[in-house]
Scaffold this motif. Structure first.
Motif, PDB file in Angstrom:
ATOM      1  N   LEU A   1       0.530  -1.201  -0.444  1.00 15.18           N
ATOM      2  CA  LEU A   1       0.190   0.219   0.053  1.00 15.18           C
ATOM      3  C   LEU A   1       0.632   1.644  -0.137  1.00 15.18           C
ATOM      4  O   LEU A   1       2.152   1.589   0.836  1.00 15.18           O
ATOM      5  CB  LEU A   1      -1.087  -0.021   0.831  1.00 15.18           C
ATOM      6  N   THR A   2       0.608   2.677  -0.888  1.00 16.78           N
ATOM      7  CA  THR A   2       1.082   3.569  -0.621  1.00 16.78           C
ATOM      8  C   THR A   2       0.565   4.294   0.031  1.00 16.78           C
ATOM      9  O   THR A   2      -0.890   4.664  -0.229  1.00 16.78           O
ATOM     10  CB  THR A   2       1.589   4.212  -2.165  1.00 16.78           C
TER      11      THR A   2
ATOM     12  N   ALA B   1      -0.152   4.820  11.050  1.00 13.21           N
ATOM     13  CA  ALA B   1      -2.065   3.503  10.663  1.00 13.21           C
ATOM     14  C   ALA B   1      -0.604   2.426   9.828  1.00 13.21           C
ATOM     15  O   ALA B   1      -0.493   1.589  10.119  1.00 13.21           O
ATOM     16  CB  ALA B   1      -2.233   4.522   9.387  1.00 13.21           C
ATOM     17  N   ALA B   2       0.425   3.316   9.212  1.00 12.96           N
ATOM     18  CA  ALA B   2       1.562   1.381   8.719  1.00 12.96           C
ATOM     19  C   ALA B   2       2.185   0.787   9.638  1.00 12.96           C
ATOM     20  O   ALA B   2       1.622  -0.116   9.498  1.00 12.96           O
ATOM     21  CB  ALA B   2       2.721   2.956   8.194  1.00 12.96           C
TER      22      ALA B   2
ATOM     23  N   GLU C   1      -1.266  -6.523  11.459  1.00 11.54           N
ATOM     24  CA  GLU C   1      -1.625  -7.542  10.048  1.00 11.54           C
ATOM     25  C   GLU C   1      -1.272  -7.858   9.326  1.00 11.54           C
ATOM     26  O   GLU C   1      -2.406  -8.095   8.426  1.00 11.54           O
ATOM     27  CB  GLU C   1      -3.283  -6.163   9.635  1.00 11.54           C
ATOM     28  N   GLY C   2      -0.172  -8.103   9.719  1.00  9.72           N
ATOM     29  CA  GLY C   2       0.799  -8.146   8.107  1.00  9.72           C
ATOM     30  C   GLY C   2       0.339  -7.477   6.464  1.00  9.72           C
ATOM     31  O   GLY C   2       0.756  -7.939   5.585  1.00  9.72           O
ATOM     32  N   VAL C   3       0.667  -6.317   6.653  1.00 10.10           N
ATOM     33  CA  VAL C   3      -0.191  -5.444   5.848  1.00 10.10           C
ATOM     34  C   VAL C   3       1.148  -4.084   5.889  1.00 10.10           C
ATOM     35  O   VAL C   3       1.614  -3.825   6.212  1.00 10.10           O
ATOM     36  CB  VAL C   3      -1.259  -4.311   5.960  1.00 10.10           C
TER      37      VAL C   3
ATOM     38  N   LYS D   1      -9.309  -0.818   4.539  1.00 12.54           N
ATOM     39  CA  LYS D   1      -9.722  -2.054   4.382  1.00 12.54           C
ATOM     40  C   LYS D   1     -11.083  -2.261   3.125  1.00 12.54           C
ATOM     41  O   LYS D   1     -11.565  -3.170   2.870  1.00 12.54           O
ATOM     42  CB  LYS D   1     -10.936  -2.267   6.219  1.00 12.54           C
ATOM     43  N   LYS D   2     -11.319  -1.361   2.740  1.00 14.25           N
ATOM     44  CA  LYS D   2     -12.242  -0.891   1.806  1.00 14.25           C
ATOM     45  C   LYS D   2     -12.432  -1.287   1.243  1.00 14.25           C
ATOM     46  O   LYS D   2     -13.206  -1.980   0.115  1.00 14.25           O
ATOM     47  CB  LYS D   2     -12.930   0.441   1.925  1.00 14.25           C
TER      48      LYS D   2
END
Length: 340
Positions: free
Chosen positions: A220-221, A235-236, A242-244, A335-336
């Motif tokens: 994710l950027t 947030a990162a 959560e593994g993101v 999540k959206k």
């Protein structure tokens, strides 16, 4: 104690701005500062603290409460060979002096065929979160970035603040320097600890128009500026649990806009969230998303923006906090796009 630790010197953004200004004033007599309460008080947000004692009232000039007059005077001084730094205390006050900013400061170089440059820095505070009402709490990044003829910078930390300030003072073009109040390091405004970083004593330049990847990632950027960078980093960190793997890009500059760094990041991750405390519509967030869409970069999900809703900023603290961007809103945006 290691050599690195011995040399570490953490400053607030306010102190870093003042140091950068002082260093340029020592080497260039054309540089001077003017604005409301920037003299003995040292500026409401601390960014001229200590300058009056060193340079005196000739070069650190307190002005009457007439933004039209002193912004216009700054344009005249810059056009006549000086290098003024003019503080517009709150960006929200731009309405009473916009003619001087946009029809004079931004356009006179063009109108003169390049013969009369306007090397002027207009520094101004942005941002809310401390219940100061709709007349003192806006960001308005898009308002200034939309209008040609001015460079626009906005630091998220003290290192960038000093380097961008020195770059702005040396630039031959007018530069709007937008500093976020909650990042200044002034306790009464609330302080973001991550904005207080190591700042070298020597002078240095942070290139205007070059973004910075402050955290690398693959899934994710997150693109932000000023406070949005810190929301993105928080947030990162939560997403990592959560593994993101989120990459965070600090634009640092709106004009010129470093689209290449953004596009390279999105090409890698395939997902984009833009964070901006400015209003949701017609702003920086939409410009970034449009740039990515126009580039043809393949996306794994529709891009999202986390920005201020298109409403006047409330005075009520609970209502204002509800409206401001934050890390939880970034995670919800992720999540959206993940669940689609």
């Amino acid at each position: 104690m290691s050599e690195v630790k011995q040399k570490e010197r953490k400053l607030t953004i306010a102190r870093a701005m003042a140091e950068g200004i002082a260093q340029e004033m020592r080497i260039d007599e054309r540089v001077f500062v003017m604005g409301e309460d920037i003299g003995r008080l040292g500026g409401v947000f601390g960014n001229t603290r200590g300058l009056f004692d060193e340079f005196g009232s000739t070069r650190i000039r307190d002005t009457p409460i007439s933004e039209t007059a002193f912004v216009g005077a700054g344009v005249g001084a810059a056009s006549d060979g000086m290098r003024p730094i003019v503080e517009l205390m709150f960006v929200d006050f731009f309405g009473v002096c916009m003619d001087a900013i946009y029809n004079l400061m931004a356009k006179n170089t063009y109108f003169s065929g390049g013969n009369i440059p306007v090397p002027m820095v207009l520094m101004t505070s942005t941002g809310g979160g401390y219940s100061d009402g709709g007349q003192h709490s806006q960001c308005l990044h898009g308002t200034f970035a939309h209008l040609p003829g001015m460079k626009v910078v906005a630091p998220s930390n003290a290192y960038d603040a000093k380097g961008l300030m020195i770059a702005a003072i040396r630039d031959q073009n007018p530069v709007v320097f937008m500093f976020h109040k909650s990042l200044q390091g002034m306790g009464w405004l609330g302080t973001e600890p991550a904005a207080i970083v190591h700042v070298p004593e020597e002078d240095y330049v942070v290139e205007i128009g070059k973004a910075n990847v402050v955290k690398e990632g693959t899934d994710l950027t997150i693109v932000g500026i000023t406070s949005g960078v810190h929301h993105g980093l928080k947030a990162a960190e939560l997403l990592a649990a959560e593994g993101v793997s989120a990459e965070v890009v600090d634009l640092r500059s709106l004009v010129p806009l470093d689209r290449d760094t953004v596009l390279a990041s999105v090409a890698k991750t395939g997902r984009l969230i833009v964070v901006d405390e400015d209003y949701h519509s017609y702003g920086m967030s939409g410009e970034i998303i449009a740039s990515v869409a126009e580039s043809g970069v393949q996306m794994k999900a529709s891009p999202q923006r986390v920005a201020y809703p298109d409403i006047p900023i409330p005075f009520s603290r609970p209502m204002e906090q509800w409206a401001l961007p934050n890390a939880d809103k970034i995670i919800s945006a992720y999540k959206k796009m993940r669940d689609k």
